[in-house]
Scaffold this motif. Structure first.
Motif, PDB file in Angstrom:
ATOM      1  N   ALA A   1       0.855  -1.197   0.000  1.00  0.00           N
ATOM      2  CA  ALA A   1       0.000   0.000   0.000  1.00  0.00           C
ATOM      3  C   ALA A   1       0.885   1.238   0.000  1.00  0.00           C
ATOM      4  CB  ALA A   1      -0.931   0.002   1.206  1.00  0.00           C
ATOM      5  N   GLY A   2       0.239   2.408  -0.109  1.00  0.00           N
ATOM      6  CA  GLY A   2       0.966   3.669  -0.092  1.00  0.00           C
ATOM      7  C   GLY A   2       0.295   4.670   0.820  1.00  0.00           C
ATOM      8  N   MET A   3       0.943   5.802   0.998  1.00  0.00           N
ATOM      9  CA  MET A   3       0.361   6.858   1.826  1.00  0.00           C
ATOM     10  C   MET A   3      -0.991   7.296   1.285  1.00  0.00           C
ATOM     11  SD  MET A   3       2.435   7.853   4.411  1.00  0.00           S
ATOM     12  CE  MET A   3       2.509   9.613   4.736  1.00  0.00           C
ATOM     13  N   ASP A   4      -1.172   7.224  -0.040  1.00  0.00           N
ATOM     14  CA  ASP A   4      -2.433   7.657  -0.629  1.00  0.00           C
ATOM     15  C   ASP A   4      -3.604   6.749  -0.259  1.00  0.00           C
ATOM     16  OD1 ASP A   4      -1.082   5.737  -2.105  1.00  0.00           O
ATOM     17  OD2 ASP A   4      -1.921   6.355  -4.020  1.00  0.00           O
ATOM     18  N   ASP A   5      -3.336   5.562   0.282  1.00  0.00           N
ATOM     19  CA  ASP A   5      -4.394   4.657   0.734  1.00  0.00           C
ATOM     20  C   ASP A   5      -4.814   4.923   2.183  1.00  0.00           C
ATOM     21  OD1 ASP A   5      -4.547   2.960  -1.643  1.00  0.00           O
ATOM     22  OD2 ASP A   5      -2.559   2.229  -1.061  1.00  0.00           O
ATOM     23  N   MET A   6      -4.113   5.795   2.874  1.00  0.00           N
ATOM     24  CA  MET A   6      -4.349   6.008   4.301  1.00  0.00           C
ATOM     25  C   MET A   6      -5.642   6.772   4.531  1.00  0.00           C
ATOM     26  SD  MET A   6      -1.549   7.279   7.097  1.00  0.00           S
ATOM     27  CE  MET A   6      -1.331   8.926   6.429  1.00  0.00           C
ATOM     28  N   VAL A   7      -6.480   6.261   5.465  1.00  0.00           N
ATOM     29  CA  VAL A   7      -7.743   6.937   5.787  1.00  0.00           C
ATOM     30  C   VAL A   7      -7.786   7.445   7.226  1.00  0.00           C
ATOM     31  CG1 VAL A   7      -9.079   5.694   4.044  1.00  0.00           C
ATOM     32  CG2 VAL A   7      -8.890   4.728   6.348  1.00  0.00           C
TER      33      VAL A   7
ATOM     34  N   VAL B   1       0.758  13.999  -2.181  1.00  0.00           N
ATOM     35  CA  VAL B   1       0.173  12.661  -2.024  1.00  0.00           C
ATOM     36  C   VAL B   1      -1.305  12.718  -2.430  1.00  0.00           C
ATOM     37  CG1 VAL B   1      -0.388  10.803  -0.408  1.00  0.00           C
ATOM     38  CG2 VAL B   1       1.762  12.066  -0.163  1.00  0.00           C
ATOM     39  N   PRO B   2      -1.742  11.927  -3.414  1.00  0.00           N
ATOM     40  CA  PRO B   2      -3.140  11.966  -3.858  1.00  0.00           C
ATOM     41  C   PRO B   2      -4.030  11.081  -2.984  1.00  0.00           C
ATOM     42  CG  PRO B   2      -1.910  10.472  -5.260  1.00  0.00           C
ATOM     43  CD  PRO B   2      -0.914  11.037  -4.268  1.00  0.00           C
ATOM     44  N   PHE B   3      -4.299  11.519  -1.768  1.00  0.00           N
ATOM     45  CA  PHE B   3      -5.053  10.696  -0.823  1.00  0.00           C
ATOM     46  C   PHE B   3      -6.390  10.266  -1.434  1.00  0.00           C
ATOM     47  CE2 PHE B   3      -2.295  13.003   2.175  1.00  0.00           C
ATOM     48  CZ  PHE B   3      -1.782  11.923   2.873  1.00  0.00           C
ATOM     49  N   GLY B   4      -6.700   8.989  -1.265  1.00  0.00           N
ATOM     50  CA  GLY B   4      -7.987   8.465  -1.687  1.00  0.00           C
ATOM     51  C   GLY B   4      -8.051   7.999  -3.119  1.00  0.00           C
ATOM     52  N   ARG B   5      -7.274   8.589  -3.995  1.00  0.00           N
ATOM     53  CA  ARG B   5      -7.266   8.237  -5.416  1.00  0.00           C
ATOM     54  C   ARG B   5      -8.687   8.056  -5.951  1.00  0.00           C
ATOM     55  NH1 ARG B   5      -2.831   3.577  -5.995  1.00  0.00           N
ATOM     56  NH2 ARG B   5      -4.086   2.663  -4.340  1.00  0.00           N
TER      57      ARG B   5
END
Length: 330
Positions: free
Chosen positions: A92-98, A131-135
Motif C-alpha cells: 500500500a501507499g500513503m495515498d491509501d491512508m484513511v 500525495v493523492p489521498f484516496g485516489r
C-alpha cells in the motif's frame, strides 16, 4: 504474557504513554475482525492486512521515534517515513491512508525551532505534499482537499509514536468522503497564528460501503470556527466537543457533502477515546460523557492537548446505515 497468549505472534501493537484516568496501571484497547472469510496476513511486526468481502484494510502501528537531536521536525519526518515504509511492506501507499494517530511527547513544549506540535505540523505538511489521498475512492463534493482523519495528542516523555489505517478495494461502489464541520474552519485553512503550516487532516473521513458507512472521527475539541471556547471550564468544553461531533456526523452534514442517504448520531458511535488534560477534571468530564453517550464503552486517558487552553479532546468511530435511493418515476 502477551507473547505467550498470542503464541509468539503479537498483533500490531501501540504502546502509548498516557495514564488511564481511572488510576489503573494499564488500559488495553483491542480491535478484532469477526465473521467467516476474513484473511489476515502479517507483513512484519508493525503491519498486517485484513481482507474481507472485497475490502483490504491495512493496519500499521508500533512506530516510535525517541527524541531527535535535530528537533521535532526531524523526529516527525522519521515517524511519517516509518508509516510510509510499513504501508509499502503491505503493498500500500500513503495515498491509501484513511486514519492516522500521532502521540507526541511534550506536545505544547518548546523545541529548537518553536513549539513541538507546530513543528510536527510542518513535517506533516512536507510529508503529505503531493500525495493523492484516496485516489479513485474520493468523493470531492465538499470542495476541500482530502486528508486522512487524524488525532495528534500528547503523551509523556518527548518521543513520538504513530499508527494508521489504510484501505484498498476493487469494489466500484465503495467511496471515501471527507467531512468538515460547518461550524468550524477546516484545519488545513487555519490562520498562520495557530500554526505556520496548517494541520493537514479532515475532521472526519467516511467510508461508504454497501449498506453502511464507517465514519472515522478525528480528535475533536471545544473549538468554534477556529477559536477555542470555554477556557477553564471542563464541563462546557466537553459538551461543546460532543456538540461538534454530533454536528459533524449528522445526516444534514453528510447531505451538505454530497451523501444524502446516510449520517449518524452519538448513538451510532462504537468506540470513543477521551483525552483529559488534567486528572482532576476526569470525574466531571466523565459525567458529561455518560449523560450524552449512555453506556457506550469509553477509554479515558490523561493527555495534553495541542492548545494550552483546551482541556479535553474526543475521537471515535461510528457505524450507520446507508439508505437506498428513492425510486424515481418516469
Amino acid at each position: 504474557r502477551f507473547l505467550a497468549h498470542f503464541a509468539g505472534r503479537l498483533p500490531v501493537t501501540n504502546y502509548v504513554l498516557q495514564a488511564p484516568c481511572s488510576g489503573a496501571a494499564l488500559a488495553v484497547e483491542a480491535w478484532a475482525w469477526g465473521g467467516s472469510g476474513a484473511d489476515v496476513e502479517w507483513h512484519g511486526p508493525n503491519s498486517l492486512t485484513v481482507s474481507h468481502d472485497g475490502l483490504r484494510w491495512i493496519h500499521c502501528g508500533g512506530i516510535e521515534v525517541l527524541p531527535a537531536r535535530n528537533g521535532a521536525h526531524s523526529q516527525a519526518l522519521e515517524v511519517l517515513n516509518g508509516l510510509r515504509r510499513e504501508l509499502g511492506r503491505a503493498g500500500a501507499g500513503m495515498d491509501d491512508m484513511v486514519r492516522a494517530w500521532f502521540y507526541q511527547g511534550s506536545i505544547t513544549g518548546q523545541d529548537t525551532c518553536g513549539q513541538r506540535y507546530l513543528e510536527f505540523n510542518r513535517a506533516r505538511t512536507d510529508a503529505y505534499r503531493g500525495v493523492p489521498f484516496g485516489r479513485a475512492l474520493v468523493r470531492r463534493e465538499n470542495g476541500h482537499p482530502l486528508y486522512p482523519a487524524s488525532t495528534g495528542i500528547g503523551m509523556q516523555g518527548r518521543g513520538l509514536a504513530a499508527s494508521c489505517l489504510a484501505l484498498q478495494t476493487s469494489r466500484p461502489e465503495v467511496r471515501v468522503l471527507s467531512l468538515e464541520n460547518p461550524g468550524q474552519v477546516p484545519p488545513c485553512q487555519y490562520d498562520a497564528r495557530y500554526s505556520p503550516q496548517s494541520p493537514k487532516f479532515s475532521r472526519a473521513l467516511a467510508v461508504l460501503c454497501g449498506h453502511f458507512a464507517i465514519t472515522w472521527i478525528s480528535g475533536t475539541a471545544s473549538i468554534v470556527n477556529s477559536e477555542s471556547v470555554f477556557p477553564g471550564d471542563i464541563e462546557r468544553q466537553t459538551n461543546r466537543t460532543l456538540d461538534n461531533i454530533e454536528q459533524l456526523i449528522a445526516p444534514e452534514n453528510f447531505a451538505l457533502h454530497g451523501a444524502p442517504r446516510t449520517g449518524a448520531g452519538l448513538a451510532d458511535l462504537a468506540r470513543v477515546r477521551v483525552y483529559v488534560k488534567r486528572a482532576a477534571d476526569y470525574a466531571r468530564c466523565r459525567a458529561v460523557c455518560e449523560r450524552r453517550l449512555g453506556r457506550l464503552p469509553v477509554l479515558y486517558v490523561t493527555a495534553d492537548v495541542c492548545r494550552p487552553e483546551l482541556l479535553v479532546e474526543i475521537e471515535g468511530v461510528a457505524f450507520s446505515p446507508l439508505h437506498p435511493a428513492p425510486n424515481r418515476k418516469t
